[in-house]
Design a protein around this motif. Sequence first.
Motif, PDB file in Angstrom:
ATOM      1  N   SER A  15       0.855  -1.190   0.000  1.00  0.00           N
ATOM      2  CA  SER A  15       0.000   0.000   0.000  1.00  0.00           C
ATOM      3  C   SER A  15       0.887   1.233   0.000  1.00  0.00           C
ATOM      4  CB  SER A  15      -0.885   0.024   1.246  1.00  0.00           C
ATOM      5  OG  SER A  15      -1.775  -1.051   1.250  1.00  0.00           O
ATOM      6  N   ARG A  17       0.899   5.809  -0.823  1.00  0.00           N
ATOM      7  CA  ARG A  17       0.085   7.022  -0.963  1.00  0.00           C
ATOM      8  C   ARG A  17      -0.001   7.492  -2.417  1.00  0.00           C
ATOM      9  NH1 ARG A  17       2.832   7.808   3.705  1.00  0.00           N
ATOM     10  NH2 ARG A  17       4.496   8.924   2.674  1.00  0.00           N
ATOM     11  N   GLU A  59      -2.939   2.056  -4.203  1.00  0.00           N
ATOM     12  CA  GLU A  59      -2.968   3.412  -3.661  1.00  0.00           C
ATOM     13  C   GLU A  59      -4.006   3.546  -2.559  1.00  0.00           C
ATOM     14  OE1 GLU A  59      -1.664   6.937  -6.128  1.00  0.00           O
ATOM     15  OE2 GLU A  59      -3.843   7.005  -6.276  1.00  0.00           O
ATOM     16  N   HIS A  60      -3.554   4.058  -1.403  1.00  0.00           N
ATOM     17  CA  HIS A  60      -4.419   4.275  -0.244  1.00  0.00           C
ATOM     18  C   HIS A  60      -4.053   5.609   0.387  1.00  0.00           C
ATOM     19  CE1 HIS A  60      -5.839   0.122  -0.347  1.00  0.00           C
ATOM     20  NE2 HIS A  60      -4.597  -0.196  -0.660  1.00  0.00           N
ATOM     21  N   THR A  61      -5.036   6.337   0.889  1.00  0.00           N
ATOM     22  CA  THR A  61      -4.745   7.635   1.500  1.00  0.00           C
ATOM     23  C   THR A  61      -3.927   7.490   2.772  1.00  0.00           C
ATOM     24  OG1 THR A  61      -6.893   7.598   2.601  1.00  0.00           O
ATOM     25  CG2 THR A  61      -6.749   8.833   0.532  1.00  0.00           C
ATOM     26  N   LYS A  62      -4.147   6.389   3.510  1.00  0.00           N
ATOM     27  CA  LYS A  62      -3.370   6.124   4.723  1.00  0.00           C
ATOM     28  C   LYS A  62      -2.897   4.676   4.709  1.00  0.00           C
ATOM     29  CE  LYS A  62      -5.596   9.514   7.665  1.00  0.00           C
ATOM     30  NZ  LYS A  62      -6.290   9.758   8.932  1.00  0.00           N
ATOM     31  N   PRO A  63      -1.808   4.400   3.970  1.00  0.00           N
ATOM     32  CA  PRO A  63      -1.324   3.020   3.916  1.00  0.00           C
ATOM     33  C   PRO A  63      -0.827   2.562   5.286  1.00  0.00           C
ATOM     34  CG  PRO A  63       0.218   4.496   2.817  1.00  0.00           C
ATOM     35  CD  PRO A  63      -0.981   5.316   3.198  1.00  0.00           C
TER      36      PRO A  63
END
Length: 125
Positions: A15, A17, A59-63
């Motif tokens: 994961s 950002r 893609e994750h806002t808060k990996p």
Amino acid sequence: MSLISLDATITISLSVRDRHASAEWYENMLGFDTLYHADEAGWSELQTKTKGVTLGLGEHTKPAPGNCVPVFGVADLDGARQKLEQANVTFDGETDVVEGMVKTATFYDPDGNALMLAEDLSAGS
């Protein structure tokens, strides 16, 4: 003899950002080659220096720091999942499908480590 038959591929899923920036970092620092960016799916994939092993960037806002999910290629995900479920393997929700791209299902080993199966749905696979 194993319960299911895997193919000769593995994707190490991380994961991040910003997939594009991370892909550039892996290219510059480790010499990996970007295979593609699937912006609609929030996914990028890079070829490592090891045959059959790719690096997938979700893609994750808060990996979650330090996460890593090995993704094992399989020809028939539905059949493999059924066999594993019959052996009391726990899955995390339903199978996810990105039409024309991939079908995935996350499951857990006895210690709660996340693993994933992936069936390639792209043409020519």
